[in-house]
Write a protein that holds these residues in place. Structure first.
Motif, PDB file in Angstrom:
ATOM      1  N   ASP A  40       0.813  -1.045   0.105  1.00  0.00           N
ATOM      2  CA  ASP A  40       0.203  -0.464  -0.505  1.00  0.00           C
ATOM      3  C   ASP A  40       0.829   1.165  -0.063  1.00  0.00           C
ATOM      4  N   PRO A  41       1.260   1.932  -0.473  1.00  0.00           N
ATOM      5  CA  PRO A  41       0.194   1.652  -2.590  1.00  0.00           C
ATOM      6  C   PRO A  41       0.741   0.792  -3.020  1.00  0.00           C
ATOM      7  N   ALA A  42      -0.517   0.572  -3.518  1.00  0.00           N
ATOM      8  CA  ALA A  42      -0.738  -1.276  -4.687  1.00  0.00           C
ATOM      9  C   ALA A  42       0.721  -1.021  -5.481  1.00  0.00           C
ATOM     10  N   SER A  43       0.995   0.264  -6.213  1.00  0.00           N
ATOM     11  CA  SER A  43       1.672   0.480  -6.982  1.00  0.00           C
ATOM     12  C   SER A  43       2.801   0.504  -6.809  1.00  0.00           C
ATOM     13  N   ALA A  44       3.421  -0.069  -5.630  1.00  0.00           N
ATOM     14  CA  ALA A  44       5.093   0.336  -5.393  1.00  0.00           C
ATOM     15  C   ALA A  44       5.241  -1.457  -5.300  1.00  0.00           C
ATOM     16  N   GLY A  45       4.137  -2.421  -5.643  1.00  0.00           N
ATOM     17  CA  GLY A  45       4.717  -3.870  -5.085  1.00  0.00           C
ATOM     18  C   GLY A  45       3.810  -4.844  -6.126  1.00  0.00           C
ATOM     19  N   LEU A  75      10.742   2.992  -2.207  1.00  0.00           N
ATOM     20  CA  LEU A  75       9.780   2.098  -1.399  1.00  0.00           C
ATOM     21  C   LEU A  75       9.681   2.901   0.099  1.00  0.00           C
ATOM     22  N   ARG A  76      10.090   3.772   0.386  1.00  0.00           N
ATOM     23  CA  ARG A  76       9.889   3.964   1.412  1.00  0.00           C
ATOM     24  C   ARG A  76       8.995   4.717   2.665  1.00  0.00           C
ATOM     25  N   GLY A  77       8.028   4.534   3.233  1.00  0.00           N
ATOM     26  CA  GLY A  77       6.620   4.285   4.009  1.00  0.00           C
ATOM     27  C   GLY A  77       5.776   3.636   3.052  1.00  0.00           C
ATOM     28  N   THR A  78       5.856   2.297   2.470  1.00  0.00           N
ATOM     29  CA  THR A  78       5.155   1.817   2.184  1.00  0.00           C
ATOM     30  C   THR A  78       5.056   1.132   2.553  1.00  0.00           C
ATOM     31  N   LEU A  79       3.756   0.815   3.062  1.00  0.00           N
ATOM     32  CA  LEU A  79       3.046  -0.355   3.748  1.00  0.00           C
ATOM     33  C   LEU A  79       3.358  -1.664   3.080  1.00  0.00           C
ATOM     34  N   LEU A  80       3.122  -3.024   3.845  1.00  0.00           N
ATOM     35  CA  LEU A  80       4.002  -3.843   3.839  1.00  0.00           C
ATOM     36  C   LEU A  80       2.176  -4.614   4.002  1.00  0.00           C
ATOM     37  N   VAL A  81       1.641  -5.886   3.639  1.00  0.00           N
ATOM     38  CA  VAL A  81       0.436  -6.297   3.959  1.00  0.00           C
ATOM     39  C   VAL A  81       0.164  -7.720   3.080  1.00  0.00           C
ATOM     40  N   ILE A  82      -0.856  -7.471   4.116  1.00  0.00           N
ATOM     41  CA  ILE A  82      -1.207  -9.770   3.555  1.00  0.00           C
ATOM     42  C   ILE A  82      -2.914  -9.345   3.490  1.00  0.00           C
ATOM     43  N   ASP A  83      -3.517 -10.499   2.974  1.00  0.00           N
ATOM     44  CA  ASP A  83      -5.349 -10.529   3.658  1.00  0.00           C
ATOM     45  C   ASP A  83      -5.428 -11.238   4.482  1.00  0.00           C
ATOM     46  N   SER A  84      -6.320 -11.130   5.523  1.00  0.00           N
ATOM     47  CA  SER A  84      -6.233 -11.472   6.527  1.00  0.00           C
ATOM     48  C   SER A  84      -7.897 -12.778   6.950  1.00  0.00           C
ATOM     49  N   ALA A  85      -7.007 -13.755   5.377  1.00  0.00           N
ATOM     50  CA  ALA A  85      -7.810 -14.391   5.314  1.00  0.00           C
ATOM     51  C   ALA A  85      -7.055 -15.774   5.422  1.00  0.00           C
ATOM     52  N   GLU A  86      -6.082 -15.281   5.163  1.00  0.00           N
ATOM     53  CA  GLU A  86      -4.260 -15.474   5.201  1.00  0.00           C
ATOM     54  C   GLU A  86      -4.155 -15.652   7.063  1.00  0.00           C
ATOM     55  N   LEU A  87      -4.556 -15.410   7.776  1.00  0.00           N
ATOM     56  CA  LEU A  87      -4.498 -15.779   9.084  1.00  0.00           C
ATOM     57  C   LEU A  87      -4.986 -16.905   9.983  1.00  0.00           C
ATOM     58  N   PRO A  88      -4.767 -18.069  10.192  1.00  0.00           N
ATOM     59  CA  PRO A  88      -5.427 -18.919  10.889  1.00  0.00           C
ATOM     60  C   PRO A  88      -5.987 -18.515  12.334  1.00  0.00           C
TER      61      PRO A  88
END
Length: 172
Positions: A40-45, A75-88
């Motif tokens: 986030d932003p998606a354009s960075a990844g 990339l400074r300040g870019t958030l690294l995200v996962i989908d919450s569905a991936e969490l057990p």
């Protein structure tokens, strides 16, 4: 729903490594080499972890295709995200992920509607931010004595608030 597991900080060295502000309880899993992470932003990844190491309690990542300081700085300040569905799901019935609580309807032990969980703050003590219609927000410490029941299936969180906790703004 996307969950933030880290935020890219400043570059480290000249070979493209980045520092990461870790926002997950399981960094070894989330930042393992070969792991692809949305951004986030998606354009960075998305970005793919090439290597991970700790340096003085700071996580350093090398990312595929990020080979110099300029690319890392971009990339400074870019958030690294996962989908919450991936969490057990947690095996502890009294442990919840923030995304499970946000959006729950809040009611008193008598069943009176209070509002909705808008956020969860982690400042030494976890606090639920309860948005109340036309009355602003209330902050409820997330402890068993004040939050005796959470029913995720029904989407309800019960608050047993002492006098004044939910109606502080009425005196204004």
């Amino acid at each position: 729903m996307q969950l933030v597991v880290g935020r890219i900080g400043r570059p480290h060295g000249v070979r493209g490594e980045v520092t990461v502000e870790v926002r997950t309880d399981d960094p070894e899993l989330r930042f393992a080499p070969g792991t692809a992470l949305a951004t986030d932003p998606a354009s960075a990844g998305p970005v793919e972890v090439e290597g991970a190491r700790w340096h003085k309690d700071i996580l350093l990542l090398s990312l595929v295709g990020v080979d110099d300081r300029d690319a890392a700085e971009a990339l400074r300040g870019t958030l690294l995200v996962i989908d919450s569905a991936e969490l057990p799901p947690s095996e502890d019935p009294d442990e919840f992920h923030d995304h499970q609580l946000i959006g729950l309807s809040v009611v008193t032990v008598d069943g009176d509607p209070v509002g909705e969980v808008a956020d969860v703050l982690h400042h030494g003590q976890d606090l639920l931010v309860v948005r109340r219609p036309s009355r602003g927000e209330a902050y409820v410490p997330f402890v068993k004595a004040l939050v005796p029941e959470i029913d995720l299936e029904k989407g309800v969180l019960v608050v047993d608030a002492p006098p004044g906790l939910l109606d502080l703004d009425e005196a204004e």
